[in-house]
Design a protein around this motif. Structure first.
Motif, PDB file in Angstrom:
ATOM      1  N   GLN A   1      44.276  36.611  32.848  1.00 47.40           N
ATOM      2  CA  GLN A   1      43.446  35.580  33.811  1.00 47.40           C
ATOM      3  C   GLN A   1      41.879  35.482  33.215  1.00 47.40           C
ATOM      4  O   GLN A   1      41.625  34.247  33.479  1.00 47.40           O
ATOM      5  N   VAL A   2      41.372  36.646  33.174  1.00 48.40           N
ATOM      6  CA  VAL A   2      39.938  36.554  32.696  1.00 48.40           C
ATOM      7  C   VAL A   2      40.085  35.562  31.425  1.00 48.40           C
ATOM      8  O   VAL A   2      38.856  34.821  31.042  1.00 48.40           O
ATOM      9  N   GLU A   3      40.820  35.721  30.282  1.00 49.45           N
ATOM     10  CA  GLU A   3      40.597  34.917  29.099  1.00 49.45           C
ATOM     11  C   GLU A   3      40.928  33.532  29.407  1.00 49.45           C
ATOM     12  O   GLU A   3      40.268  32.780  28.727  1.00 49.45           O
ATOM     13  N   ASP A   4      41.896  33.271  30.222  1.00 53.01           N
ATOM     14  CA  ASP A   4      42.255  31.877  30.659  1.00 53.01           C
ATOM     15  C   ASP A   4      40.934  31.298  31.347  1.00 53.01           C
ATOM     16  O   ASP A   4      40.617  30.138  31.097  1.00 53.01           O
ATOM     17  N   ALA A   5      40.294  32.140  32.303  1.00 52.07           N
ATOM     18  CA  ALA A   5      39.112  31.594  32.874  1.00 52.07           C
ATOM     19  C   ALA A   5      38.188  31.238  31.771  1.00 52.07           C
ATOM     20  O   ALA A   5      37.159  30.336  31.943  1.00 52.07           O
ATOM     21  N   LYS A   6      37.783  32.082  30.894  1.00 49.49           N
ATOM     22  CA  LYS A   6      36.758  31.973  29.848  1.00 49.49           C
ATOM     23  C   LYS A   6      37.090  30.741  28.941  1.00 49.49           C
ATOM     24  O   LYS A   6      36.013  30.059  28.685  1.00 49.49           O
ATOM     25  N   ARG A   7      38.293  30.369  28.509  1.00 50.85           N
ATOM     26  CA  ARG A   7      38.790  29.311  27.756  1.00 50.85           C
ATOM     27  C   ARG A   7      38.489  28.147  28.587  1.00 50.85           C
ATOM     28  O   ARG A   7      38.044  27.234  28.138  1.00 50.85           O
ATOM     29  N   LEU A   8      38.890  28.188  29.846  1.00 47.16           N
ATOM     30  CA  LEU A   8      38.909  27.135  30.744  1.00 47.16           C
ATOM     31  C   LEU A   8      37.386  26.573  30.958  1.00 47.16           C
ATOM     32  O   LEU A   8      37.027  25.613  30.980  1.00 47.16           O
TER      33      LEU A   8
ATOM     34  N   GLY B   1      36.577  35.023  44.550  1.00 48.88           N
ATOM     35  CA  GLY B   1      37.811  34.744  45.342  1.00 48.88           C
ATOM     36  C   GLY B   1      38.745  33.409  44.826  1.00 48.88           C
ATOM     37  O   GLY B   1      39.851  33.352  44.848  1.00 48.88           O
ATOM     38  N   ASN B   2      37.967  32.335  44.301  1.00 52.53           N
ATOM     39  CA  ASN B   2      38.423  31.342  43.832  1.00 52.53           C
ATOM     40  C   ASN B   2      37.625  30.512  42.846  1.00 52.53           C
ATOM     41  O   ASN B   2      36.615  30.989  42.744  1.00 52.53           O
ATOM     42  N   VAL B   3      38.195  29.786  41.695  1.00 54.27           N
ATOM     43  CA  VAL B   3      37.406  29.141  40.802  1.00 54.27           C
ATOM     44  C   VAL B   3      37.714  27.875  40.655  1.00 54.27           C
ATOM     45  O   VAL B   3      38.002  27.037  39.781  1.00 54.27           O
ATOM     46  N   GLU B   4      37.817  27.209  41.672  1.00 50.21           N
ATOM     47  CA  GLU B   4      38.262  25.758  42.111  1.00 50.21           C
ATOM     48  C   GLU B   4      37.125  24.797  42.380  1.00 50.21           C
ATOM     49  O   GLU B   4      37.315  23.583  42.499  1.00 50.21           O
ATOM     50  N   GLY B   5      35.756  25.290  42.384  1.00 49.77           N
ATOM     51  CA  GLY B   5      34.804  24.620  42.528  1.00 49.77           C
ATOM     52  C   GLY B   5      34.193  24.329  43.963  1.00 49.77           C
ATOM     53  O   GLY B   5      33.295  23.795  44.338  1.00 49.77           O
ATOM     54  N   ASN B   6      34.964  25.211  44.847  1.00 57.12           N
ATOM     55  CA  ASN B   6      34.566  25.166  46.343  1.00 57.12           C
ATOM     56  C   ASN B   6      33.339  26.206  46.641  1.00 57.12           C
ATOM     57  O   ASN B   6      34.067  27.230  46.572  1.00 57.12           O
ATOM     58  N   TRP B   7      32.277  25.897  46.704  1.00 54.78           N
ATOM     59  CA  TRP B   7      31.261  27.160  46.839  1.00 54.78           C
ATOM     60  C   TRP B   7      31.104  27.435  48.396  1.00 54.78           C
ATOM     61  O   TRP B   7      30.408  26.763  49.182  1.00 54.78           O
ATOM     62  N   ASP B   8      32.240  28.323  48.603  1.00 56.02           N
ATOM     63  CA  ASP B   8      32.382  28.842  49.674  1.00 56.02           C
ATOM     64  C   ASP B   8      31.548  30.086  49.903  1.00 56.02           C
ATOM     65  O   ASP B   8      30.686  30.735  49.335  1.00 56.02           O
ATOM     66  N   SER B   9      31.805  31.014  51.254  1.00 57.95           N
ATOM     67  CA  SER B   9      31.332  32.099  51.447  1.00 57.95           C
ATOM     68  C   SER B   9      31.646  33.188  50.672  1.00 57.95           C
ATOM     69  O   SER B   9      30.648  34.203  49.996  1.00 57.95           O
TER      70      SER B   9
ATOM     71  N   GLN C   1      31.595  30.094  39.273  1.00 50.59           N
ATOM     72  CA  GLN C   1      32.687  31.092  39.732  1.00 50.59           C
ATOM     73  C   GLN C   1      33.304  31.847  38.602  1.00 50.59           C
ATOM     74  O   GLN C   1      33.653  33.159  38.599  1.00 50.59           O
ATOM     75  N   ALA C   2      33.863  31.101  37.606  1.00 52.80           N
ATOM     76  CA  ALA C   2      34.533  31.728  36.439  1.00 52.80           C
ATOM     77  C   ALA C   2      33.608  32.818  35.814  1.00 52.80           C
ATOM     78  O   ALA C   2      34.177  33.775  35.456  1.00 52.80           O
ATOM     79  N   HIS C   3      32.311  32.614  35.681  1.00 57.34           N
ATOM     80  CA  HIS C   3      31.624  33.561  34.838  1.00 57.34           C
ATOM     81  C   HIS C   3      31.406  34.714  35.679  1.00 57.34           C
ATOM     82  O   HIS C   3      31.106  35.798  35.326  1.00 57.34           O
ATOM     83  N   LEU C   4      31.259  34.451  37.139  1.00 52.95           N
ATOM     84  CA  LEU C   4      30.975  35.617  38.032  1.00 52.95           C
ATOM     85  C   LEU C   4      32.018  36.589  38.189  1.00 52.95           C
ATOM     86  O   LEU C   4      31.987  37.705  38.117  1.00 52.95           O
ATOM     87  N   LYS C   5      33.293  35.873  38.095  1.00 56.41           N
ATOM     88  CA  LYS C   5      34.534  36.945  38.120  1.00 56.41           C
ATOM     89  C   LYS C   5      34.614  37.423  36.601  1.00 56.41           C
ATOM     90  O   LYS C   5      35.145  38.688  36.499  1.00 56.41           O
ATOM     91  N   ARG C   6      34.079  36.873  35.502  1.00 58.52           N
ATOM     92  CA  ARG C   6      34.039  37.367  34.302  1.00 58.52           C
ATOM     93  C   ARG C   6      33.381  38.711  34.266  1.00 58.52           C
ATOM     94  O   ARG C   6      33.916  39.767  33.656  1.00 58.52           O
ATOM     95  N   VAL C   7      32.200  38.808  34.976  1.00 54.43           N
ATOM     96  CA  VAL C   7      31.227  39.978  34.809  1.00 54.43           C
ATOM     97  C   VAL C   7      31.548  40.789  36.003  1.00 54.43           C
ATOM     98  O   VAL C   7      30.781  41.829  36.489  1.00 54.43           O
ATOM     99  N   GLY C   8      32.691  40.759  36.758  1.00 54.51           N
ATOM    100  CA  GLY C   8      33.183  41.609  37.861  1.00 54.51           C
ATOM    101  C   GLY C   8      32.660  41.335  39.086  1.00 54.51           C
ATOM    102  O   GLY C   8      32.912  41.879  40.084  1.00 54.51           O
TER     103      GLY C   8
END
Length: 592
Positions: free
Chosen positions: A396-403, A469-477, A458-465
């Motif tokens: 999932q992390v690699e996919d997020a990086k590629r995306l 919660g989501n990587v769909e572009g919705n900047w939520d809480s 969101q994708a890079h935040l998830k990459r660094v741990g």
């Protein structure tokens, strides 16, 4: 015992020589005058005198002298004779019903033939109250005069006065006896008039008959009851009165009836004393004094009971001693039997215990082996699940990086195309180029959509741990919390309210994990990934995701000797990690 016999003998002598006190001697003189010759006749005195005579007879008086309608000479004679009769008497009583008058404070009794034409005739034709009291002077305990004579003076209107200062009163005058132990009772108090009443007897005579001869009743109380009775029957118009005084002892016209003499009273008292002691010697002492009668027979019966009781006690003592000896023999036999039975049971128990211990040991070993096998298989399964989850997270992390890289490349290409198009449009509209412009200076920076910036951040935040919660572009809480966690761990001060290019550049520049690894419930950190938590033997994974000790089972009843604990099965030492997946079980680490 001699002292007890002496006491019984003294009681017997006292009872033998005790005699009742001599009875008192009581005499009475009753006079009633109704048929007066010179004045109107009176109705009640005759019947009142008869009632009082009967009363004294019932009361047991020794001498009762009666006089009816006596003239002056007979009245004097009757009083003189009664003076002799009352000599040495204990009680002497005079009852008079008729007319009585008072002259110059002196009271006189009027006989049937009195004419009293003048006050000078009073001493000749009447008898003074003082003379009557002198006739009773020799009585020892009581001198009593009862006057039912307080009536109107019938001679008051016809009597001449020889001396102007001489007074003739109404009723009788107040009188205080000079002799001791003397009472004078008036039907009405001094100066008042008594009422004859409508019945056969006057109210005063009726009350006298009712109260004064009650056995044991003191005369002062008796005359008090007479007073209350007369007041009640005359509606408080007539109040009897008593003059004189008596001593402190009870003085009753009729003594209290003596209790019947018990001929065996002394024997009964001695019997009660002997019964309190209750020994053979006490009963023998009693029979030495009282050899006959009811209580003597009862005493012999008590002695017989004592003899029977002593014989029974002796037999009971013999039986008790025999029973105790027999109990000792039986106890010894029973003890021997118990020892033999105990030895036999101990031998059988040792044999059974040893066989049971061997079976229990084998069963315990088998259960431990099965439990270890199950725990090992469960640990392998959990390790496999943890490996799969870690592999999925890595993909999932690699996919997020590629995306994220692909999206950034697309946006850059798009920005270039838009800039080229804008530059061509501006060149077509310009009239003449004044100078050769710098293409790099004229091109504007590519503009990115805020949603794309948010999705990349969101994708890079998830990459660094720092998982948003989501990587769909919705900047939520969740995204804001992830960026704030990044600021805390990377010591930055990025604005968390919006997804900015500054934040994207800052997070993109981190090549390693920034936020700590947070695992799900039931997992634990293992390097850069979460693995399934596996508990040691004797522990279980609770609802909070931590290991908790299993409750101990209730121990089985021990019928055998204490058995040694089963040896723990040896487990292979954990091999060194060589690139394979590892898991922990039973406090040791195993790698594939």
């Amino acid at each position: 015992m001699r002292a007890i016999a002496a006491i019984f003998l003294a009681f017997w002598l006292i009872s033998l020589h005790s005699q009742p006190a001599l009875a008192e001697r009581r005499v009475a003189l009753v006079i009633g005058i109704s048929n007066y010759q010179a004045v109107p006749q009176l109705t009640n005195p005759a019947s009142d005198a008869a009632a009082m005579s009967a009363l004294f007879k019932r009361a047991g008086f020794d001498v009762i002298e009666q006089g009816r309608d006596l003239g002056i000479s007979d009245l004097r004679k009757a009083i003189r004779q009664f003076s002799e009769t009352s000599r040495d008497a204990d009680m002497a009583v005079v009852y008079y019903a008729g007319h009585g008058i008072e002259v110059d404070g002196v009271n006189y009794l009027v006989p049937v033939d009195a004419k009293l034409r003048s006050d000078f005739d009073v001493e000749d034709e009447t008898i003074s109250l003082d003379r009557i009291l002198r006739a009773l002077d020799s009585a020892k305990r009581l001198k009593l005069v009862i006057l039912d004579a307080c009536r109107d003076n019938p001679f008051l209107k016809t009597m001449k006065r020889s001396i102007g200062t001489r007074s003739v009163g109404r009723g009788l005058a107040k009188f205080e006896p000079a002799m001791s132990d003397t009472l004078v009772a008036y039907a009405a108090k001094a100066g008042a008039v008594a009422i004859d009443g409508d019945g056969q007897n006057s109210p005063f005579a009726t009350a006298l008959v009712k109260y004064i001869a009650e056995p044991g009743l003191d005369l002062r109380i008796a005359f008090g009851r007479v007073r209350d009775d007369v007041l009640k029957s005359t509606a408080h118009r007539q109040e009897p009165f008593v003059y004189g005084s008596l001593g402190g002892d009870t003085v009753a016209l009729v003594p209290q009836a003596a209790k019947p003499v018990d001929p065996e009273a002394a024997a009964r008292t001695d019997y009660e004393l002997a019964a309190q002691i209750g020994t053979r010697q006490a009963w023998e002492s009693f029979l030495a004094v009282h050899s006959k009668g009811l209580y003597a027979n009862l005493a012999r019966a008590q002695m017989a009971k004592l003899g029977a009781a002593e014989e029974t006690r002796a037999k009971a003592d013999d039986a008790r001693r025999e029973a105790e000896a027999q109990a000792v023999r039986k106890a010894e036999e029973f003890r021997s039997q118990l020892e033999e039975q105990s030895a036999r049971q101990n031998a059988e128990a040792k044999q059974k215990i040893s066989e049971q211990a061997r079976k229990d040991l084998e069963e315990t070993r088998r259960q431990i082996a099965e439990q270890a096998k199950k725990e090992l298989e469960e640990a392998k399964r959990q390790a496999e699940m943890a490996r799969q989850e870690a592999e999925a997270a890595r993909r999932q992390v690699e996919d997020a990086k590629r995306l994220a890289v692909a999206d950034a490349q697309k946006q850059v290409e798009q920005a270039k195309r838009e800039a080229e198009a804008e530059r061509a449009k501006l060149a077509a509209l310009a009239p003449e180029p004044k100078a050769a412009p710098n293409p790099a200076a004229q091109a504007t920076a590519p503009q990115m959509d805020p949603t794309d910036i948010a999705r990349l951040l969101q994708a890079h935040l998830k990459r660094v741990g720092c998982d948003p919660g989501n990587v769909e572009g919705n900047w939520d809480s969740g995204s804001k919390a992830a960026l704030e966690l990044f600021n805390k761990n990377a010591r930055t001060k990025l604005n968390v309210v919006v997804a900015s290019l500054d934040a994207l550049d800052s997070v993109r520049g981190k090549t390693e994990r920034v936020c700590p690894l947070v695992c799900k419930k039931g997992q634990r950190p293992d390097g850069d990934r979460c693995v399934q938590t596996v508990c040691e033997s004797g522990y279980f994974l609770n609802s909070g995701g931590t290991c908790e000790k299993k409750p101990e089972a209730a121990p089985k009843p021990q019928t055998a000797t204490r058995r040694e604990p089963a040896p723990r099965e040896s487990r292979p030492a954990a091999p060194a990690r060589a690139g394979g997946k590892c898991f922990t079980f039973g406090g040791k680490t195993y790698c594939e």
